[in-house]
Design an enzyme around this catalytic site. Structure first.
Site, short mmCIF file in Angstrom:
data_model
loop_
_atom_site.label_atom_id
_atom_site.label_comp_id
_atom_site.label_asym_id
_atom_site.label_seq_id
_atom_site.Cartn_x
_atom_site.Cartn_y
_atom_site.Cartn_z
N LYS A 81 14.85 -26.37 27.81
CA LYS A 81 14.38 -27.74 28.00
C LYS A 81 12.91 -27.83 27.59
O LYS A 81 12.11 -26.94 27.94
CB LYS A 81 14.58 -28.16 29.45
CG LYS A 81 14.26 -29.62 29.73
CD LYS A 81 14.65 -30.00 31.15
CE LYS A 81 14.34 -31.48 31.42
NZ LYS A 81 14.75 -31.90 32.76
N SER A 156 16.92 -36.31 32.61
CA SER A 156 15.99 -35.95 31.55
C SER A 156 16.44 -34.73 30.74
O SER A 156 15.86 -34.42 29.71
CB SER A 156 14.60 -35.67 32.15
OG SER A 156 14.64 -34.58 33.05
N SER A 180 18.26 -35.41 36.96
CA SER A 180 18.08 -34.97 35.58
C SER A 180 18.98 -33.83 35.14
O SER A 180 19.11 -33.56 33.94
CB SER A 180 16.62 -34.57 35.35
OG SER A 180 15.79 -35.71 35.37
#
Length: 472
Positions: A81, A156, A180
């Site tokens: 990420k 996210s 997320s």
């Protein structure tokens, strides 16, 4: 087992790699080829380090051939990420302010994955500073949903979820404050697990004692998510809230007889949040599946009173703490919703924080009492199906207007405020073919039970076997 390397499970791949039926180089090459063919359609991987990955794969093959004891994720490619610092790799946080930022060290989750044998192939897209559950930013653009590229992939950890769904890598890391890990998993028909606070220790961080934001695994199956968690979890003296239980616990078999398990089920959090009828309809069969597995299922939901204030207050405080200096010096280069959150944090008084913590404690005890009557709670992950890619957030849910980009995420962030572990597992599709996830919530630190229930549900439905058609 899939005949496609890129849709083999991580568990299958690690077995094939250890048996030397596949080389790490073959596995990495297959995934790099998949990225080249599918990423243009979804924009999930935003930084690629192919040459480095192939060098690491070659070294991994040599270690195995030499009889060196390799880690549990030996040879598995992963794109981290883009909010997770990765040494010598561009880490941008989805912000043009960090467009050329090269991290000088791995943060703890990346360190643990690499120590376990995972091979870094790149970074996955995020909303700016991971704010919001729709993955877009001015630096890389928007990540599209693999099942319908006109729709959102969530966020996210949206880049991670889309990449998993497309077979770009077998496991992923992510983070979750308000959903997320769970929302993008729901939107992309993959698995996302929000572990109990402290289960996966975070370092470095400016707020080491906070419990609202956590890091955790994503994968295409619950078993693979548990395998990844076995590496990510465990004590570390750099985190004051790290749980002492070793992560190896999560590498144990998830098979379990669910007969007699007491399950509470609510498609609208006890009527406290609006939910799109398409979501509710897709989730209704979940109760039947678990009843057929021997569970006693009842319509019930805990009292989430105060969760809204707890989450929004503590989140705003953390945003000001973490991003306040950027607001001071580069506020004109931050997205408006991010600036609003920071400014909300700056307006908080000591009495606001105190009230939020009092409500936080009361919520914890109501959940504790609720889980004395039930073993597991089933909820929607998201209140909506994947929405239009061009929107920053849904403008309404079941006819109820959304006043901010957080309003449609209550089904996730109410659970965040409880501190309970929660899993998003594929549960169905809308008539248009858009994925819908089921949220499986367990009692305080009941992470393993949640994963066991998710695994049994997954085996019953086989929905994780369905993949998007991107012509690849």
């Amino acid at each position: 087992m899939s005949t496609d390397i890129c849709y083999c499970t991580a568990t299958e791949l690690t077995g094939l790699l250890r048996q030397r039926r596949l080389s790490a180089r073959e596995v990495v090459e297959a995934h790099l080829d998949r990225i080249e063919r599918t990423n243009p359609a979804v924009n999930a991987v935003v930084t690629l380090v192919a040459e480095r990955a192939l060098e690491e794969a070659h070294a991994a093959d040599e270690r195995l051939a030499a009889g060196v004891d390799v880690g549990p994720l030996h040879g598995l490619p992963i794109a981290h990420k883009d909010t997770h610092a990765t040494a010598d790799v561009r880490t941008t946080f989805g912000s043009p302010l960090y467009a050329d930022n090269i991290a000088d060290q791995d943060e703890l989750v990346v360190e643990r994955l690499r120590t376990a044998g995972a091979i870094t192939i790149g970074k996955t897209n995020v909303p700016e500073f991971a704010a919001g559950s729709h993955t877009f930013n001015s630096l890389f653009g928007t990540t599209a949903n693999p099942y319908d590229p006109s729709k959102s992939a969530g966020g996210s950890s949206g880049g991670a979820a889309a990449a998993l769904a497309c077979g770009m890598h077998p496991v992923a890391d992510g983070s979750d404050m308000g959903g997320s890990l769970r929302n993008p998993a729901s939107f992309c028909n993959v698995v996302g697990f929000r572990p109990s606070p402290g289960r996966v220790p975070s370092w470095p961080t400016q707020a080491a004692w906070t419990t609202m934001g956590v890091q955790g695994p994503m994968a295409r199956t619950v078993e693979d998510a548990a395998l990844t968690l076995s590496v990510l979890a465990g004590p570390d003296n750099r985190s004051p809230i790290a749980l002492e239980e070793p992560g190896a616990r999560f590498a144990d078999s998830l098979d379990r007889d669910l007969t007699g398990l007491r399950v509470a089920f609510s498609t609208d959090l006890g009527g406290t949040v609006p939910v799109d009828p398409a979501v509710s309809t897709a989730l209704e069969p979940a109760a039947k599946h678990l009843a057929e597995l021997g569970c006693t299922v009842e319509r019930a939901c805990p009292d989430f009173s105060g969760a809204e204030e707890v989450f929004r207050t503590l989140r705003a405080w953390e945003f000001d703490l973490g991003l306040g200096s950027l607001r001071d010096h580069h506020g004109d280069r931050l997205k408006a919703s991010l600036v609003d959150n920071i400014d909300t944090g700056r307006l908080l008084r000591g009495t606001d924080i105190a009230r939020a913590e009092q409500l936080h404690t009361e919520l914890f005890h109501r959940m504790r009492v609720f889980f004395q009557q039930y073993d597991i709670l089933l909820l929607p992950v998201s209140q909506v199906a994947p929405f239009d890619l061009e929107l920053e957030y849904p403008r309404s849910v079941a006819g109820v207007p959304c006043e901010s980009y957080l309003d449609w995420m209550r089904s996730c962030y109410f659970v965040s405020a409880t501190g309970c572990p929660a899993l998003s597992v594929p549960a169905g599709f809308t008539p248009e073919g858009l994925p819908i996830g089921l949220q499986i919530v367990g009692p305080h630190r009941g992470d393993f039970t949640v994963l066991q229930v998710g695994h049994a549900f997954e085996q019953a439905t086989k929905l994780t076997n369905r993949h998007p058609d991107l012509g690849a």
